[in-house]
Each structure stands twice: as C-alpha cells, then as structure tokens.
Design an enzyme around this catalytic site. Sequence first.
Site, PDB file in Angstrom:
ATOM      1  CD  GLU A  23       7.935 -11.352   1.413  1.00 48.60           C
ATOM      2  OE1 GLU A  23       7.437 -10.978   0.347  1.00 48.60           O
ATOM      3  OE2 GLU A  23       8.967 -10.864   1.895  1.00 48.60           O
ATOM      4  CB  THR A  53       8.667  -8.236  -2.977  1.00 49.96           C
ATOM      5  OG1 THR A  53       8.721  -8.588  -1.614  1.00 49.96           O
ATOM      6  CG2 THR A  53       7.798  -9.222  -3.726  1.00 49.96           C
ATOM      7  CG  HIS A  98       7.001  -9.019   4.856  1.00 48.92           C
ATOM      8  ND1 HIS A  98       7.392  -8.055   5.752  1.00 48.92           N
ATOM      9  CD2 HIS A  98       7.421  -8.598   3.632  1.00 48.92           C
ATOM     10  CE1 HIS A  98       8.035  -7.105   5.102  1.00 48.92           C
ATOM     11  NE2 HIS A  98       8.061  -7.404   3.815  1.00 48.92           N
ATOM     12  CG  ASP A 141      10.457 -12.349  -1.820  1.00 46.77           C
ATOM     13  OD1 ASP A 141      11.004 -13.015  -0.906  1.00 46.77           O
ATOM     14  OD2 ASP A 141       9.623 -11.454  -1.579  1.00 46.77           O
ATOM     15  CG  HIS A 142      13.532 -10.526  -0.432  1.00 44.66           C
ATOM     16  ND1 HIS A 142      13.338 -10.561   0.932  1.00 44.66           N
ATOM     17  CD2 HIS A 142      12.368 -10.071  -0.959  1.00 44.66           C
ATOM     18  CE1 HIS A 142      12.130 -10.122   1.207  1.00 44.66           C
ATOM     19  NE2 HIS A 142      11.507  -9.827   0.079  1.00 44.66           N
TER      20      HIS A 142
HETATM   21  C1  GP9 Z   1       4.449  -6.103  -0.160  1.00 41.88           C
HETATM   22  C2  GP9 Z   1       5.163  -7.401  -0.209  1.00 41.88           C
HETATM   23  C3  GP9 Z   1       6.388  -7.363   0.646  1.00 41.88           C
HETATM   24  O1  GP9 Z   1       3.426  -5.963  -1.070  1.00 41.88           O
HETATM   25  O2  GP9 Z   1       5.453  -7.741  -1.508  1.00 41.88           O
HETATM   26  O3  GP9 Z   1       7.360  -6.563   0.121  1.00 41.88           O
HETATM   27  P1  GP9 Z   1       8.861  -6.629   0.637  1.00 41.88           P
HETATM   28  O4  GP9 Z   1       8.928  -5.811   1.889  1.00 41.88           O
HETATM   29  O5  GP9 Z   1       9.203  -8.050   0.891  1.00 41.88           O
HETATM   30  O6  GP9 Z   1       9.659  -6.040  -0.472  1.00 41.88           O
HETATM   31 MN    MN Z   2       9.393  -9.854  -0.121  1.00 41.77          MN
END
Ligand code: GP9
Ligand code: MN
Length: 630
Positions: A258, A300, A415, A475-476
């Site tokens: 994440e 994500t 996150h 993921d980003h």
């Molecule tokens: C939520 C997690 C975070 O289930 O995958 O999502 P994001 O805000 O990073 O897209």
């Molecule tokens: Mn994410």
Amino acid sequence: MNKNYKEWLNKGWLFFTVAVLFLWAKTYYGLKTAFTLDIENSIQQFILIITPISSILFFLGLAFFFSPKRRNKAFMTIYFLLSFVLYANVVYFRFFNDFITLPVLMQYKNFLDLGGSAKSLMHPMDLLYWVDFAILLIWLLRSKAKPALAFRKRTIGMIYAAVIGIAAVNLNLAEQERPELLVRTFDRAKLVKLLGIYNYHIYDSVMTAKTSSSRVFADSNELTEVLNYVNSKQGQAGVNGEYFGKAEGKNVVLVSLESTQNFVINRKMNGQEITPFLNDLIDDSFYFSNFYHNTGQGKTSDSEFIIDNSLYGLSRGAVFTTNANNEYNATPEIIKEHGYTPVSLHGNHDSFWNRNTMYKTLGYDHFYSKEEYHVTDENSVNYGLKDIPFFEQSMPMIKGLDKPYYAKFITMTNHYPYVTNNENMEMIEPAETGDGSVDRYFQTVRYMDESVKKFFEMMKEQGEYEDTIFILYGDHYGISENHNRAMSEILGKEIRPFEHVQLQKVPLIIHIPGMEGKEMTTVGGQIDLKPTILNLLGIDENNDVQFGTDLFSEDREDKTILRDGSVVTDKYVYAAEAELCYDKETGEEIDGEACAPLKQEAQTELNYSDKVVNGDLLRFLESETEKTEE
Ligand code: GP9
Ligand code: MN
C-alpha cells in the site's frame, strides 16, 4: 387559534420560503457534519454555504409547472426526494467514506451488502434530517385553506433567474478553487465540496449517461483497430526465451504494498533503514528500479485492474465501479484454464471499491475480506486489519487452497493518513519535516516491511515458499503533490515536475526461490505485469488486448505511460500536467520537441485503452479471434 395567525399559515410564499430555508439549513448541516470534505479556506467555506441554494430553488421550483391541483403533492414529493438523496448519502458515507454514484445504485447488490448494517449506521440524531419534512407536511394537512403555491409568472421567472445567478457564482468560485473541475477531476468529495450534493448528482447522472451510451454505440471494428495496435507492439517486444515458462506450475503470490513509493527502498531515516526486509529481499530477486504505477483516481483498485488486465484505468473514476460488468480477459480467468486457483485477500469490507462484484467479473474464485478475518479494535487501524495480523490470519486460508494458486495479498496499514495506534507498530522514529502525514509515512512503511518479513517466514515455515513465486509491487504513490515542501526536505532537492514524475516510481520485486537476484533497469509499469507473469508461467496468450509488454524481454521499448499522459523512457521524461520535457539522466529541462512524439503516443495508447473499457469492446474479442483464425 387567532385568525391572523391562520391567515399567515395559508400564505403560499411563506410556506415556500420556510421550506427552502429548512432544506438549505439541513443540507448545510449534512455537508458540515456528515462528510469529510476538508474545507481548506474561507472561499471554500463560502461555497459550501451557497452550493445547496441554487439546486434547492431549481428543484422545488419545478412544482410550479404542475397544475394547481397537483402542485402541493408535487412540491412535497420533490422535497422528500431531495431529503432522501441527502440522507442516503449521509448513511452511505458512514460506511463507505464515499458518495453514492448511479453505477453504484444500479449495482443493487452493493446496497444489499449495506442492508445488514444500515440500521447500525443510523443514529438517533438523524431525526433532524426528517423533522422539517414532518413539520411541512403537518402544516399542509392542518391549515384548512391549504397554502396556495400560486406565484405570478414573474416571481417564478425571478426564482429561476436567481438559480442561474447563484449557480454561476458558485461555478466561478469552484473553477478558481479547482481549475477544470468538471473535466479533469473526479474526486467525488471535491465535487460535492465545490458543487454541492445535489449538483454532484446531476453531474454524476450526465457522466453515467455518457459512459453507457459509448457502450451502446461501440462496434467490433473499433476492436480490430485496437488489436492491430497492440499486436504490433507485442510483436516488436517479443518474448525472452530464457525466462518463458521459468515458473511454470508454481504458485503465484502477489503482494500489493500500500502507497509504497520506490524512494523508500535502500533509504535511511534517522540512521535506520525504512525497509530493511525489502532491501535484503532485493539481493535475491529481480528488482525493477525503473518501474512506475499507472494508476489514476481508482488508486488501489486501478492498480489491481491494470495488473490483471494490462489495460489502463480511466481518467475519471475507478473502472472497478464504473465498468464492473464488462467482459474482460483477466489473468485470474486465463490461468484458471491452466489449473490455477485465483483468490484475493484483503482486510477491508468486500464491497469497498466494488471488489466483490469486480472480482467475479475478473474470474477470482474467492475473496477473503474483512468479513472472514477476525477484526478487533486492537488489531485494526484506519480502514481495517493491520498488516501483521492480516498475513497471520491469511496463512490457514491459503494453506487450504487447491494448488497451484494465484493469491493476491493487499496490504493496507500504510495508507493515508499513516496512523498507528500502538507503540509496537512504531519501529523507527518519524521524520521531522513538520508535515504530519509525511513524517508518519516512514513509520507505517517500516511496519509494512515488518509484516512482509513475517509473511515470508510463515511461508517458509509452512512449506509454501519453495513452490511459489512472489511479486511485490507498490500500488500507487503515497505522498501527494500537496506535500512537496516536506518531500523536498526529505529528498534534499526541489520537487519540479521532473521529480514529481520520478516520484511515481514504485518498487517491483519478483522473487523466484532458487534464482539469483538482479537489478533490472528497464523502464516499465504495472501495465506490463500481466504479460510478464503469463510468460513466466509459460502461458502464451496471443490475441488478447494487452497494452504492456514482458518486462524480461530484451527487445521491449523502455517506456511507460502514466495515466495523466506523462511518459518516461530511458532517455526522456515528459511531465504532462506542466507540459515540460526533461532529460531522463540529468533531469535537465530540454526542448519540448524531443517529447512531442511521446506525448502523441501516450494520447493514442490511452485513447485506445479508454475505448476498450468504455465501449466494453472485449465482448467482441471471441468473434474477432475467430475471424482472424478463419
Ligand atoms: C482499501 C484499500 C485502500 O480497501 O485498498 O484503497 P486506496 O484508498 O489506496 O485506493
Ligand atoms: Mn492503495
């Protein structure tokens, strides 16, 4: 009751004014208390106050177009509907931290999901959202002569002139706060903040209509054009024979890290490594040090979409919610045909990002979500289960799977806003830039690194490690442009558009037990993972629409296209938003000419991908394939 008072009650204008004020106050109360809108300055605060009024006048004013006999009923119905829209969003937001969209409404299942907990999402104070309606209703029913909502044409004209005037002021201010709000952004909270909740729904409906019409008008010729484009790209890149089938029959474990950007790798904070485990793992893995995320607003979920499909996400919204019922040819579906069990594991609610629906479309056999984990106040933070208990509780789940499996683990603790709720989670000191989320980021990244270390240990203990290949990727981005000041302090340099694009690098680590490590410098992105994985598994999927190319192939172009139209190659960096061109090695700004063809290529490729998604073109894939085989 004195007569005078009764007469007042019969005055239509009074009734209308009170109703408008009630709804205005209630909407403002909702915007202020029920949603997190991040009001940043007094202009935004002012916008928030005026946004509801134009749409309230517009909608309630529609009642005047009904015959006098039906007018009161129409008025109350409209009032009820507006109240309902507001309240439904309030309840929805408590659960999903998001606003309702039409596509979500149409996926009735999402609402059934909410059903069970809807009651617990309602609070006694919510009566405030309905007392006004009750008062108006009683007013109408009790007053004998009924307030006559009969205004002169001129008055109605003035009401609508006010609607236009206020809406224009609103739009103007919104435009100043967020240029090109309607075309460029699709952050729902921002739209609600700057346009108001009712106008947001109008915008959403228009956008939904646009999307569904492009599906209706799409035809198979469009797919032929796209196929020609991707086939020639694939043809050029080819496949590296040395790696084709290298991991045939092995389990595939994907770990979504994440918000993990590449700059944390091999970096120290206060003298301590931020990712000690990943730094070690890299030595025994293929580490792609020029790898970028290609995500847009779907975050994500976009990364998941891109990786499973080798298609881009959309420029607006998340494909997971806008096009969840399309036909796709995703990796889980493909490898199921080759005996794999595809699953996804994540400690958040199953309907977040519409995963429960989209995963079925993509071919996942099962989604282990929050509902199947044991989640308590202690073992969760922010959106859900912390990463260490997440991996711990996941072990028995994958142990029971039919082999080989394709299992995607989505971590979550790192996150935004990067919070910890226990000292044990803080394994390094925070940074000291004074920007809270940047400072804490290093601690939550460190925690995530620890969780991955534990995961590898458990995989080894349980005998799952040897037969598995591991693909770990960020993921980003985690730190947005809003934090450039703090980031320049961390990196020790100014963050220009060049550095901003470079900050979109995320780690990609492909770990194949028994194989030696190597740094791979090819420029690539998440878009390339599907062909890379399929080739490692020895699966030849020709006649598929994949915009990426195998990262191991020696003939592939060193290039990746970001969702905002930026492009990175081994020589240049084109920063789309600033429209600037840079030398990749030196970071020096150079003449735009050098990047002009890249900018063009990016537009072409992104347009093709958007066509595939918006037009649901892959539904024509089978018949197209038959045509070419004939
Ligand atoms: C939520 C997690 C975070 O289930 O995958 O999502 P994001 O805000 O990073 O897209
Ligand atoms: Mn994410």
